[in-house]
Design a protein around this motif. Structure first.
Motif, PDB file in Angstrom:
ATOM      1  N   ASN A   1       0.702  -1.181   0.071  1.00 12.82           N
ATOM      2  CA  ASN A   1      -0.051   0.018  -0.017  1.00 12.82           C
ATOM      3  C   ASN A   1       0.770   1.184  -0.134  1.00 12.82           C
ATOM      4  OD1 ASN A   1       0.904  -0.068   2.714  1.00 12.82           O
ATOM      5  ND2 ASN A   1      -1.064   0.171   3.572  1.00 12.82           N
ATOM      6  N   GLY A   2       2.209   0.993   0.072  1.00 11.69           N
ATOM      7  CA  GLY A   2       2.984   2.155  -0.174  1.00 11.69           C
ATOM      8  C   GLY A   2       3.692   2.775   0.959  1.00 11.69           C
ATOM      9  N   MET A   3       2.989   2.167   2.215  1.00  8.02           N
ATOM     10  CA  MET A   3       3.637   2.626   3.697  1.00  8.02           C
ATOM     11  C   MET A   3       5.101   2.150   3.822  1.00  8.02           C
ATOM     12  SD  MET A   3       1.215   1.231   6.697  1.00  8.02           S
ATOM     13  CE  MET A   3       1.279  -0.504   6.984  1.00  8.02           C
ATOM     14  N   GLN A   4       5.848   2.738   4.752  1.00  3.26           N
ATOM     15  CA  GLN A   4       7.078   2.203   4.937  1.00  3.26           C
ATOM     16  C   GLN A   4       7.051   1.756   6.588  1.00  3.26           C
ATOM     17  OE1 GLN A   4      10.832   4.261   3.442  1.00  3.26           O
ATOM     18  NE2 GLN A   4       9.353   5.777   2.921  1.00  3.26           N
ATOM     19  N   VAL A   5       7.361   0.523   6.945  1.00  5.11           N
ATOM     20  CA  VAL A   5       7.540   0.091   8.110  1.00  5.11           C
ATOM     21  C   VAL A   5       9.034  -0.178   8.532  1.00  5.11           C
ATOM     22  CG1 VAL A   5       6.574  -1.698   9.750  1.00  5.11           C
ATOM     23  CG2 VAL A   5       5.050  -1.167   7.788  1.00  5.11           C
ATOM     24  N   GLY A   6       9.023   0.045   9.658  1.00  3.82           N
ATOM     25  CA  GLY A   6      10.749   0.088  10.350  1.00  3.82           C
ATOM     26  C   GLY A   6      10.751  -0.186  11.713  1.00  3.82           C
ATOM     27  N   LYS A   7      12.044  -0.346  12.258  1.00  4.79           N
ATOM     28  CA  LYS A   7      12.240  -0.687  13.809  1.00  4.79           C
ATOM     29  C   LYS A   7      13.395   0.434  14.059  1.00  4.79           C
ATOM     30  CE  LYS A   7      11.108  -5.186  14.677  1.00  4.79           C
ATOM     31  NZ  LYS A   7      11.509  -6.561  15.371  1.00  4.79           N
TER      32      LYS A   7
ATOM     33  N   THR B   1      19.006  -0.981  25.177  1.00  4.92           N
ATOM     34  CA  THR B   1      17.640  -0.360  24.419  1.00  4.92           C
ATOM     35  C   THR B   1      16.803  -1.613  24.034  1.00  4.92           C
ATOM     36  OG1 THR B   1      18.942  -0.574  22.260  1.00  4.92           O
ATOM     37  CG2 THR B   1      19.295   1.324  23.363  1.00  4.92           C
ATOM     38  N   CYS B   2      15.500  -0.981  23.302  1.00  2.26           N
ATOM     39  CA  CYS B   2      14.690  -1.896  22.763  1.00  2.26           C
ATOM     40  C   CYS B   2      14.290  -1.402  21.606  1.00  2.26           C
ATOM     41  CB  CYS B   2      13.394  -2.286  23.818  1.00  2.26           C
ATOM     42  SG  CYS B   2      12.366  -0.768  24.373  1.00  2.26           S
ATOM     43  N   THR B   3      13.443  -1.759  20.858  1.00  2.58           N
ATOM     44  CA  THR B   3      12.988  -1.134  19.585  1.00  2.58           C
ATOM     45  C   THR B   3      11.401  -0.967  19.529  1.00  2.58           C
ATOM     46  OG1 THR B   3      12.431  -3.441  18.406  1.00  2.58           O
ATOM     47  CG2 THR B   3      14.916  -2.553  18.145  1.00  2.58           C
ATOM     48  N   LYS B   4      11.244   0.145  18.834  1.00  2.29           N
ATOM     49  CA  LYS B   4       9.797   0.186  18.380  1.00  2.29           C
ATOM     50  C   LYS B   4       9.405   0.134  17.060  1.00  2.29           C
ATOM     51  CE  LYS B   4       9.877   5.293  18.929  1.00  2.29           C
ATOM     52  NZ  LYS B   4       9.468   6.593  19.597  1.00  2.29           N
ATOM     53  N   PHE B   5       8.081  -0.202  16.677  1.00  5.85           N
ATOM     54  CA  PHE B   5       7.814   0.109  15.101  1.00  5.85           C
ATOM     55  C   PHE B   5       7.643   1.391  14.799  1.00  5.85           C
ATOM     56  CE2 PHE B   5       7.127  -4.434  15.783  1.00  5.85           C
ATOM     57  CZ  PHE B   5       7.673  -5.297  14.378  1.00  5.85           C
ATOM     58  N   ILE B   6       8.026   1.930  13.737  1.00  3.24           N
ATOM     59  CA  ILE B   6       7.877   3.267  13.055  1.00  3.24           C
ATOM     60  C   ILE B   6       7.028   2.825  11.679  1.00  3.24           C
ATOM     61  CG2 ILE B   6       9.482   4.345  14.335  1.00  3.24           C
ATOM     62  CD1 ILE B   6      11.192   4.632  11.930  1.00  3.24           C
ATOM     63  N   VAL B   7       6.181   3.906  11.358  1.00  5.23           N
ATOM     64  CA  VAL B   7       5.493   3.692  10.033  1.00  5.23           C
ATOM     65  C   VAL B   7       5.382   5.112   9.403  1.00  5.23           C
ATOM     66  CG1 VAL B   7       3.184   3.154   8.905  1.00  5.23           C
ATOM     67  CG2 VAL B   7       4.061   1.878  11.082  1.00  5.23           C
ATOM     68  N   LEU B   8       6.032   5.135   8.091  1.00  4.88           N
ATOM     69  CA  LEU B   8       5.858   6.305   7.167  1.00  4.88           C
ATOM     70  C   LEU B   8       4.867   6.213   6.396  1.00  4.88           C
ATOM     71  CD1 LEU B   8       9.722   6.856   7.043  1.00  4.88           C
ATOM     72  CD2 LEU B   8       8.018   7.828   8.841  1.00  4.88           C
ATOM     73  N   GLY B   9       3.758   7.017   6.470  1.00  7.63           N
ATOM     74  CA  GLY B   9       2.537   6.759   5.418  1.00  7.63           C
ATOM     75  C   GLY B   9       2.518   8.129   4.642  1.00  7.63           C
ATOM     76  N   ASN B  10       1.519   8.213   3.711  1.00  5.34           N
ATOM     77  CA  ASN B  10       1.129   9.253   2.952  1.00  5.34           C
ATOM     78  C   ASN B  10      -0.524   9.412   2.983  1.00  5.34           C
ATOM     79  OD1 ASN B  10       0.913   7.285   1.205  1.00  5.34           O
ATOM     80  ND2 ASN B  10       2.207   8.444  -0.712  1.00  5.34           N
ATOM     81  N   GLY B  11      -1.132   9.043   4.115  1.00  5.45           N
ATOM     82  CA  GLY B  11      -2.600   8.795   3.856  1.00  5.45           C
ATOM     83  C   GLY B  11      -3.205   7.347   3.899  1.00  5.45           C
TER      84      GLY B  11
END
Length: 418
Positions: free
Chosen positions: A106-112, A404-414
């Protein structure tokens, strides 16, 4: 004020401070740590004098030589603490690091992204160097720390914490980043480990009794190792000169540590050649040797080893010797009696080395090297906060990344969910 309320107040202060250190820049964190190192240099004589009070009282109580050794601060050990802080400054800051990123249809980027854990509670016994080591690491990883040292080192720890807090104040950082519980009663520990929501992780460092008490009573996740029953297996294809030096170092260099060798396993094929000289060297250094029946046939002047001895963490100049048929029996022994801490093989056989690395299930496994090297500083992690034999989150020496630990980050455009 009752102990419960005192501990609660300190934990709240650390929780508040954790918000400030979590967002601090790498430059600011490094400046604070270097200022701590500078103050340690300036105040080393005062630290040694405070430590002498603790050592004198410990001796009067008849505390073991092993604990006295851990308690004692010397110029060399203060220099090691300073060097540890300088090493931490030189390391990359893990906070904010994006470890991976991937694109969804769907075009969104998912990361840690790596983030601080929050507030780390460290419970330890007669090792004042831990006060500095864990503070430097926790601070660089963006965490506040709640320290509860043993009563034997209370004067040393108070003097050290005073220095650490002065560095924080000088750099305009909330001094709750370093919080010290100076209450010697056992109740202080039991109250501290109930504070879920204020303290995010507990790391106990000390004897098996302390660690089991913390683990059995804590409402907070605990990272631990119960004991270090460490082995070295001298294979029939070992370089025996190397084997002698490595085994001697692993037992004698500092026997009161969790990564010191407690049992030496020797391939029967080379036992008659290797053991007499090796055991004589141990004896000449004051090591008490406990051997199996095969060992006694080769070197009669040793005590009988018992089944219970193989499970012991001596933390002293006492060593078990067992002659084994081959690598299979050696790995079987380590599997049965070991504590999954540090184990080594001395061999020139590549396939045996790889097999030992694969099959020995310990936090650190060595080929042709001393178990004493299982250490954050030796591994290039900077001063470590401890060695974990757990398998969840962290295993082995815990450096910056493990704090440290990690969290999910999400970059979207709607994007929305259909």
């Amino acid at each position: 004020m009752e102990i419960k309320q005192l501990i609660l107040n300190k934990a709240r202060e650390a929780k508040e401070a954790s918000r400030f250190i979590a967002k601090a820049s790498t430059d600011l964190k490094n400046q604070i740590i270097m200022r701590m190192a500078d103050y340690l240099k300036q105040k080393k004589d005062e630290l040694i004098e405070a430590n002498k009070v603790d050592v004198r009282k410990a001796m009067q109580k008849g505390i073991s030589k092993a604990l006295i050794d851990r308690l004692t601060l010397t110029e060399k050990r203060i220099a090691e603490m300073i060097k540890g802080l300088e090493e931490v400054v030189a390391l990359s800051d893990p906070v904010g690091e994006i470890t991976k990123m991937w694109l969804r249809p769907n075009g969104m980027q998912v990361g840690k992204m790596r983030v601080p854990i929050g507030v780390i509670g460290v419970i330890y016994e007669a090792r004042p160097n831990v006060t500095v080591d864990v503070t430097g690491l926790c601070l660089k990883a963006g965490n506040a720390v709640v320290l509860r040292g043993g009563s034997e080192a209370i004067n040393s720890n108070i003097a050290l914490v005073k220095i650490l807090k002065k560095a924080l104040k000088d750099e305009k950082m909330h001094d709750g980043v370093v919080t010290y519980i100076d209450i010697p009663q056992r109740q202080a520990v039991l109250e501290m480990i109930k504070l879920e929501g204020l303290i995010d992780l507990i790391i106990p460092r000390g004897g098996e009794g302390l660690i089991r008490t913390v683990t059995e009573n804590s409402r907070i996740p605990v990272l631990k190792h119960y004991k270090g029953v460490c082995h070295i297996f001298v294979d029939r294809e070992a370089d025996l000169v190397m084997a002698e030096e490595v085994c001697f170092n692993a037992k004698v260099q500092r026997p009161a540590t969790c990564n010191a060798m407690e049992t030496m396993l020797v391939d029967e094929y080379i036992a008659k050649k290797f053991l007499p000289k090796m055991l004589k060297r141990f004896e000449d250094t004051g090591v008490e040797i406990r051997g199996c029946s095969k060992t006694k046939k080769i070197y009669p002047n040793v005590k009988d080893v018992t089944e219970e001895d193989y499970y012991r963490e001596y933390l002293d100049l006492i060593l078990n010797i067992r002659v084994v048929k081959d690598i299979d029996e050696a790995i079987g022994h380590i599997t049965k009696y070991g504590s999954a801490h540090s184990d080594a093989i001395i061999t020139e056989n590549y396939n045996k080395a790889l097999r030992f690395l694969r099959e020995v299930d310990s936090s650190s496994v060595f080929v042709n090297a001393s178990t004493r090297l299982n250490d954050g500083y030796q591994f290039g992690l900077g001063a470590e906060i401890g060695i974990s034999t757990d398998k969840i989150h962290a295993r082995g020496p815990m450096g910056l990344e493990e704090l440290t630990c990690t969290k999910f980050i999400v970059l979207g455009n709607g994007q929305i969910r259909q």
